[in-house]
Design an enzyme around this catalytic site. Structure first.
Site, PDB file in Angstrom:
ATOM      1  N   CYS A   7     -39.066 -12.262  38.798  1.00 13.89           N
ATOM      2  CA  CYS A   7     -39.364 -10.943  38.227  1.00 13.89           C
ATOM      3  C   CYS A   7     -40.819 -10.837  37.781  1.00 13.89           C
ATOM      4  O   CYS A   7     -41.131 -10.240  36.747  1.00 13.89           O
ATOM      5  CB  CYS A   7     -38.437 -10.683  37.048  1.00 13.89           C
ATOM      6  SG  CYS A   7     -36.695 -10.804  37.482  1.00 13.89           S
ATOM      7  N   ALA A   8     -41.735 -11.384  38.557  1.00 15.36           N
ATOM      8  CA  ALA A   8     -43.158 -11.310  38.223  1.00 15.36           C
ATOM      9  C   ALA A   8     -43.609  -9.854  38.165  1.00 15.36           C
ATOM     10  O   ALA A   8     -42.987  -8.973  38.765  1.00 15.36           O
ATOM     11  CB  ALA A   8     -43.969 -12.066  39.271  1.00 15.36           C
ATOM     12  N   TYR A  39     -32.286 -18.650  42.253  1.00 18.97           N
ATOM     13  CA  TYR A  39     -32.866 -18.323  43.560  1.00 18.97           C
ATOM     14  C   TYR A  39     -31.949 -18.798  44.684  1.00 18.97           C
ATOM     15  O   TYR A  39     -31.774 -18.112  45.694  1.00 18.97           O
ATOM     16  CB  TYR A  39     -34.254 -18.942  43.715  1.00 18.97           C
ATOM     17  CG  TYR A  39     -35.213 -18.610  42.583  1.00 18.97           C
ATOM     18  CD1 TYR A  39     -35.196 -17.357  41.961  1.00 18.97           C
ATOM     19  CD2 TYR A  39     -36.145 -19.546  42.146  1.00 18.97           C
ATOM     20  CE1 TYR A  39     -36.075 -17.058  40.922  1.00 18.97           C
ATOM     21  CE2 TYR A  39     -37.031 -19.249  41.106  1.00 18.97           C
ATOM     22  CZ  TYR A  39     -36.991 -18.016  40.506  1.00 18.97           C
ATOM     23  OH  TYR A  39     -37.851 -17.720  39.486  1.00 18.97           O
ATOM     24  N   ILE A  53     -46.030  -8.342  39.593  1.00 21.08           N
ATOM     25  CA  ILE A  53     -46.363  -7.778  40.904  1.00 21.08           C
ATOM     26  C   ILE A  53     -45.100  -7.358  41.661  1.00 21.08           C
ATOM     27  O   ILE A  53     -45.135  -6.465  42.517  1.00 21.08           O
ATOM     28  CB  ILE A  53     -47.200  -8.793  41.727  1.00 21.08           C
ATOM     29  CG1 ILE A  53     -47.682  -8.198  43.058  1.00 21.08           C
ATOM     30  CG2 ILE A  53     -46.445 -10.077  41.975  1.00 21.08           C
ATOM     31  CD1 ILE A  53     -48.740  -7.137  42.895  1.00 21.08           C
ATOM     32  N   ALA A  54     -43.936  -7.964  41.308  1.00 17.01           N
ATOM     33  CA  ALA A  54     -42.681  -7.615  41.972  1.00 17.01           C
ATOM     34  C   ALA A  54     -42.253  -6.185  41.652  1.00 17.01           C
ATOM     35  O   ALA A  54     -41.514  -5.562  42.425  1.00 17.01           O
ATOM     36  CB  ALA A  54     -41.586  -8.591  41.564  1.00 17.01           C
ATOM     37  N   ARG A  55     -42.739  -5.633  40.553  1.00 16.26           N
ATOM     38  CA  ARG A  55     -42.434  -4.235  40.225  1.00 16.26           C
ATOM     39  C   ARG A  55     -43.097  -3.315  41.242  1.00 16.26           C
ATOM     40  O   ARG A  55     -42.485  -2.375  41.751  1.00 16.26           O
ATOM     41  CB  ARG A  55     -42.918  -3.912  38.812  1.00 16.26           C
ATOM     42  CG  ARG A  55     -42.189  -4.750  37.747  1.00 16.26           C
ATOM     43  CD  ARG A  55     -42.810  -4.576  36.360  1.00 16.26           C
ATOM     44  NE  ARG A  55     -42.883  -3.173  36.028  1.00 16.26           N
ATOM     45  CZ  ARG A  55     -43.947  -2.582  35.466  1.00 16.26           C
ATOM     46  NH1 ARG A  55     -45.017  -3.306  35.174  1.00 16.26           N
ATOM     47  NH2 ARG A  55     -43.937  -1.301  35.212  1.00 16.26           N
ATOM     48  N   LYS A  92     -49.816 -14.030  47.760  1.00 12.85           N
ATOM     49  CA  LYS A  92     -51.013 -14.839  47.945  1.00 12.85           C
ATOM     50  C   LYS A  92     -51.464 -15.374  46.602  1.00 12.85           C
ATOM     51  O   LYS A  92     -51.172 -14.741  45.593  1.00 12.85           O
ATOM     52  CB  LYS A  92     -52.113 -14.056  48.644  1.00 12.85           C
ATOM     53  CG  LYS A  92     -52.263 -12.579  48.286  1.00 12.85           C
ATOM     54  CD  LYS A  92     -52.527 -12.219  46.854  1.00 12.85           C
ATOM     55  CE  LYS A  92     -53.684 -12.900  46.196  1.00 12.85           C
ATOM     56  NZ  LYS A  92     -53.759 -12.573  44.740  1.00 12.85           N
TER      57      LYS A  92
END
Lengths: 362, 362
Positions: free
Chosen positions: A15-16, A64, A18-20, A103
């Site tokens: 749920c980083a 995961y 950037i995942a939003r 990346k």
């Protein structure tokens, strides 16, 4: 099947932040759908799904592994810390999941090669999360760079990506931790500079890479700021600067024999739906060298979908081709990732070698 | 005496192309006047005077010595090939003429020191011909760079000045001849890059200078293209690229902790009467990292007089102060010239040393 062929069902690993952004992109892209999310905590997964537009029946996983065991998940997006990429990208590929990988793709090109080999062996698509490659502006700029009259022969490029991280970031963010993301600013923002440089030269590898004097490392040896100088066998040159310590800046300046390209928001456009760049061709001066003739001109490119949705669309289209038409995975994207990672590795090597030039062996 | 005090009577040594622009500037500046021109050929001097707005009674000389012997000439403008600067600037100063000297000011900082010492001994003003320093935009940009809130602490700069010389220039121009202008592109266009870098840091000299891999020299060893990397003791960094082989480009990108400055026509503005630059301060992204908040803003600066006339006006004002009010020559301008020349020398030394860092000893 939609009108766009298969709708690719995405699972998100972690749920980083950037995942939003990428979750929204998966929703916006016509050939993909949010299907599952996994976190080490089921509660966190639930909160993430609720906050990010997942459908009510989205599958929530507390590990995961569990997500990867779901046979209905077509593809995974991996925004985990870089040190975890090899483990989870390999695990996903071995379960037959296509992999959209943030990346920097790995801690090193050698490590990335393991991911590539596993994806190839399992016939799954691999692509990195470099969004700007998919903006229609990028194709327009490439048209200019390929124009032998307007731009001429490529000679030199400078690229820069910096942002001013706050004290908390500089102390606690994943990207400054040696066990999580050892390349620091080089891997995070330098990735884009190096990608821009390689993009301009159609991904021809340079002959040598030399880090510039003045890199800044934290107490753990993670790069907070650095630069590099690249040289090709035919004389083309490039420089870049990347940093967590300067105000937000993201530039490409590409010089040809006949023209110049400038763009100042190449990684994330100032605005979502339109983006510009500036070109000059055949510019000289008036008779008394008092003004430019002709002056540069600005070009505006609009897009209905933001670049991250276009990235998801391209990835999903490749996955769809594999699933529905038996196509082979596209090998171009992993190759671009690999070359980018290789140059990052060599910049780091040059820093470690006291800023001596390092020969590039592809 | 005009309302501006003394009107300074200029003699021009030689009929170089750039002297046409400066002749017009002398005409435009309210405190200066075209008074004499010398060429090795009297005919050439006459043609130049006729074509460049000299008054009908302008004095024409067939030798530089003769012009310097004219007691009514207050100041000379010296656009001669760089290798001749030391001879003629010294000769002018010894005749009590104030000296406006084209850049690069000499073949080396050591040679320039001879000019400076002679000017000091004779109480005459010395200033180099770096026009952009006198544009009101330059002062406005400096205000931004000095703003601790808007720009913060200076961290990094990249500067670039290139133009695509034609084959005739690359073969025959003064600036590619080892006996006339041995620093080539470094002296001609690199001068401006180095000046921009020093200007940003308030002329604090760096600790080391390192030439970048990939410099191009002609058969006589004159630089056609090169770059450099500068490092200060406190971690500030700079890079530059200068070349006769790429399309016209003239950039400054200065990064602070809180802000960024961009300018793309710093040496010669796109237009004579107005010029712009772009700043960004405190920029970040929106919640989903999809656009910039706030975006950069462009600033327009207008000027009645072109920058070269403002340069002549400043020089003439200093000369007027010496003549009419017994002031001492201003020592700031020669010092800026000297520091710029020193860095050029060290870039060349680093190229000659195989791109190793060279320590700066002011």
């Amino acid at each position: 099947m939609s009108e766009h062929g298969h709708v690719i069902k995405f699972g998100i690993l972690g749920c980083a932040g950037i995942a939003r952004k990428v979750s929204r992109a998966i929703t916006l892209s016509p050939n993909s759908a949010l299907f599952a999310v996994a976190s080490r905590s089921l509660d966190k997964a639930r909160l993430f799904a609720t906050a990010n537009g997942f459908p009510p029946d989205a599958r929530l996983y507390g590990s995961y592994e569990a997500l990867l065991d779901d046979p209905e998940v077509d593809a995974v997006y991996v925004p985990l810390p870089t040190s975890l990429h090899v483990v989870w990208a390999v695990a996903a590929a071995e379960k037959g999941k296509h992999v959209l990988l943030e990346k920097p793709v790995a801690l090193s090109a050698g490590e990335f090669d393991v991911i590539v080999a596993t994806c190839e062996r399992n016939g799954v698509q691999l692509m990195d999360g470099t969004m700007w490659m998919h903006h229609p502006r990028t194709a327009k700029m490439k048209d200019f760079l390929r124009d032998g009259d307007a731009f001429g022969r490529f000679m030199a490029i400078h690229s820069c990506f910096t942002f001013a991280a706050d004290p908390d970031f500089l102390k606690n963010d994943i990207r400054v931790k040696p066990d999580l993301d050892s390349l620091g600013a080089l891997g995070d923002v330098g990735w884009y500079c190096v990608r821009a440089i390689l993009w301009v030269v159609d991904f021809e590898l340079p002959k040598t890479v030399t880090a510039l004097q003045g890199s800044v490392l934290n107490d753990s040896g993670v790069i907070l700021s650095c630069g590099g100088s690249l040289l090709w066998g035919d004389g083309k040159v490039a420089t870049f600067h990347c940093s967590f310590m300067s105000h937000l800046t993201m530039d490409i300046t590409a010089l040809g024999t006949n023209g110049t390209l400038h763009v100042h928001d190449f990684v994330i456009p100032y605005q979502e739906k339109e983006a510009s760049y500036t070109t000059a061709s055949g510019s000289g001066f008036d008779d008394l060298v008092s003004c430019w003739v002709p002056k540069p001109s600005e070009h505006l490119v609009t897009t209905d979908l933001p670049q991250e949705a276009l990235m998801v669309k391209e990835f999903s289209s490749l996955v769809g081709g594999i699933k529905s038409r038996g196509l082979k995975p596209d090998t171009k994207w992993p190759l671009l990732s690999r070359k980018t990672q290789l140059i990052l590795d060599l910049v780091k090597k040059s820093i470690d070698n006291g800023f001596m030039p390092v020969e590039v062996i592809g």
